[in-house]
Design an enzyme around this catalytic site. Structure first.
Site, PDB file in Angstrom:
ATOM      1  N   ASP A  84       9.693  -6.806  -3.420  1.00 54.25           N
ATOM      2  CA  ASP A  84       8.537  -7.193  -2.611  1.00 54.25           C
ATOM      3  C   ASP A  84       8.332  -8.697  -2.774  1.00 54.25           C
ATOM      4  O   ASP A  84       8.407  -9.214  -3.884  1.00 54.25           O
ATOM      5  CB  ASP A  84       7.285  -6.440  -3.066  1.00 54.25           C
TER       6      ASP A  84
ATOM      7  N   PHE B  64       0.818  -1.218   0.000  1.00 52.22           N
ATOM      8  CA  PHE B  64       0.000   0.000   0.000  1.00 52.22           C
ATOM      9  C   PHE B  64       0.849   1.264   0.000  1.00 52.22           C
ATOM     10  O   PHE B  64       0.856   2.034  -0.973  1.00 52.22           O
ATOM     11  CB  PHE B  64      -0.951  -0.054   1.194  1.00 52.22           C
TER      12      PHE B  64
ATOM     13  N   ILE C 144     -17.317  -2.753  14.582  1.00 51.35           N
ATOM     14  CA  ILE C 144     -16.521  -1.858  15.414  1.00 51.35           C
ATOM     15  C   ILE C 144     -16.311  -2.492  16.777  1.00 51.35           C
ATOM     16  O   ILE C 144     -17.270  -2.920  17.431  1.00 51.35           O
ATOM     17  CB  ILE C 144     -17.217  -0.492  15.577  1.00 51.35           C
ATOM     18  N   PHE C 145     -15.058  -2.535  17.228  1.00 48.45           N
ATOM     19  CA  PHE C 145     -14.768  -3.028  18.570  1.00 48.45           C
ATOM     20  C   PHE C 145     -15.298  -2.041  19.602  1.00 48.45           C
ATOM     21  O   PHE C 145     -15.130  -0.817  19.473  1.00 48.45           O
ATOM     22  CB  PHE C 145     -13.270  -3.206  18.786  1.00 48.45           C
TER      23      PHE C 145
ATOM     24  N   LYS D  13       9.789  -3.307  15.835  1.00 48.19           N
ATOM     25  CA  LYS D  13      10.024  -1.981  15.266  1.00 48.19           C
ATOM     26  C   LYS D  13      10.978  -1.171  16.142  1.00 48.19           C
ATOM     27  O   LYS D  13      11.788  -0.388  15.629  1.00 48.19           O
ATOM     28  CB  LYS D  13       8.697  -1.235  15.074  1.00 48.19           C
TER      29      LYS D  13
ATOM     30  N   ALA E 218       9.375  -2.670   3.924  1.00 49.97           N
ATOM     31  CA  ALA E 218       9.006  -4.071   4.067  1.00 49.97           C
ATOM     32  C   ALA E 218       8.881  -4.447   5.542  1.00 49.97           C
ATOM     33  O   ALA E 218       9.756  -4.135   6.341  1.00 49.97           O
ATOM     34  CB  ALA E 218      10.043  -4.956   3.393  1.00 49.97           C
ATOM     35  N   ALA E 219       7.797  -5.130   5.878  1.00 55.09           N
ATOM     36  CA  ALA E 219       7.574  -5.558   7.267  1.00 55.09           C
ATOM     37  C   ALA E 219       6.325  -6.412   7.340  1.00 55.09           C
ATOM     38  O   ALA E 219       5.442  -6.333   6.470  1.00 55.09           O
ATOM     39  CB  ALA E 219       7.412  -4.353   8.194  1.00 55.09           C
TER      40      ALA E 219
ATOM     41  N   TYR F 208       5.123  -7.056  17.698  1.00 57.62           N
ATOM     42  CA  TYR F 208       5.249  -6.129  16.568  1.00 57.62           C
ATOM     43  C   TYR F 208       5.964  -4.855  16.990  1.00 57.62           C
ATOM     44  O   TYR F 208       6.905  -4.400  16.330  1.00 57.62           O
ATOM     45  CB  TYR F 208       3.857  -5.823  16.013  1.00 57.62           C
TER      46      TYR F 208
END
Length: 304
Positions: free
Chosen positions: A33, A14, A200-201, A141, A72-73, A137
């Site tokens: 990619d 994206f 929706i949470f 990072k 990239a991740a 995650y």
């Protein structure tokens, strides 16, 4: 930026594809990619594409690079938790592997970190606030940021880590292939158009600092042009709750679809985010140009 040879990892995804297509107008752009969450269909014909992983021993197209944009991740909490070992390999080892392969020729690196590490905050989050990793995650990072600090200190490279805040564009752009990992603005718009209730949470009071992809791309370019070093936020400094998002989408689309409220499925869910982008603004003059109402119009335009 113009006349450069640029490498974009994760460049069929994206954010990466939007950046690659934008830069390709004036630069020689190479994209790597592995198509885990990207598609070459996002890329213009002028972009040189290679189906490869940032973990590969020899990255195709990585010679004579002037600027590296490392995007990239495994780029979300859920992706990382599905396979934590692979998350570390891609997010940390993949970063180090890529930088190692270009550093003798390239000393300008701009890479993606994450705003998730600020946790849940209704006050603006500055880069120097105290942070702790709540998820794998986020830990990956933060490790990336520390390795960037090493490359800056040891090799004198400029390593700009950008913490993006809730980036969106809509399925009319390059988000559709992300499916459940697309921004909620894109997902909600498509669901509402198709008469489906957005899930929706909680009660919909959670907020995000929604930042349009065009502003993110300009920020990435500015970070390279100014050869920034260190950590910088990219966000608008405004936040909207999910109920308001649904209301704005209904208004723009001429629909009246009610959301469905769902119990939050995990304890570490971030309820609120808000950027303090003062550091980026003072360093480069970057300002977000697309307010959320205009962004909603852009998301909805392809459906009309």
């Amino acid at each position: 930026m113009d006349g450069k040879r640029v490498l974009v990892t994760g460049g069929a995804g994206f954010i990466g594809s939007n950046l690659a297509n934008y830069l390709a107008e004036l630069n020689d752009v190479v994209v790597i990619d592995d198509l885990y969450l990207g598609t070459p269909e996002n890329l213009d014909d002028s972009v040189e594409f290679h189906d490869a992983s940032v973990l590969d021993d020899e990255l195709p197209g990585s010679t004579d690079i002037d600027v590296l944009f490392h995007l990239a991740a495994l780029s979300s909490r859920n992706m990382h938790e599905e396979n934590p070992q692979q998350g570390v390999r891609v997010n940390v080892e993949g970063f180090v592997n890529t930088v190692e392969q270009v550093r003798e020729q390239c000393d300008t690196v701009v890479y993606a970190s994450t705003s998730s590490i600020y946790g849940s905050r209704t006050e603006p989050s500055p880069e120097d606030m105290e942070i702790t990793a709540q998820t794998g995650y986020e830990a990956s990072k933060l490790a990336r940021e520390k390795y960037a600090e090493y490359y800056s200190n040891h090799y004198g490279m400029t390593m700009a880590g950008l913490r993006f805040f809730s980036v969106y564009q809509g399925y009319g752009g390059a988000e559709e292939h992300k499916g459940e990992y697309a921004n909620i603005v894109a997902q909600f718009a498509d669901e509402i158009v198709n008469g489906q209730s957005p899930g929706i949470f909680g009660d919909g009071s959670q907020t995000r600092d929604f930042t349009h992809i065009d502003d993110i791309v300009r920020g990435l370019e500015a970070a390279a042009d100014h050869r920034l070093d260190g950590i910088y936020n990219l966000g608008t400094g405004e936040r909207y709750d999910f109920n308001t998002v649904v209301g704005l989408l209904n208004e723009e689309l001429g629909t009246d679809v009610e959301p469905e409220y769902i119990e939050t499925p995990f304890d570490d869910y971030v309820h609120d985010t808000l950027a303090d982008s003062t550091k980026m603004r003072e360093a480069t003059g970057w300002e977000p140009q697309i307010d959320f109402e205009e962004g909603i119009e852009r998301v909805c335009a392809p459906y009309k």
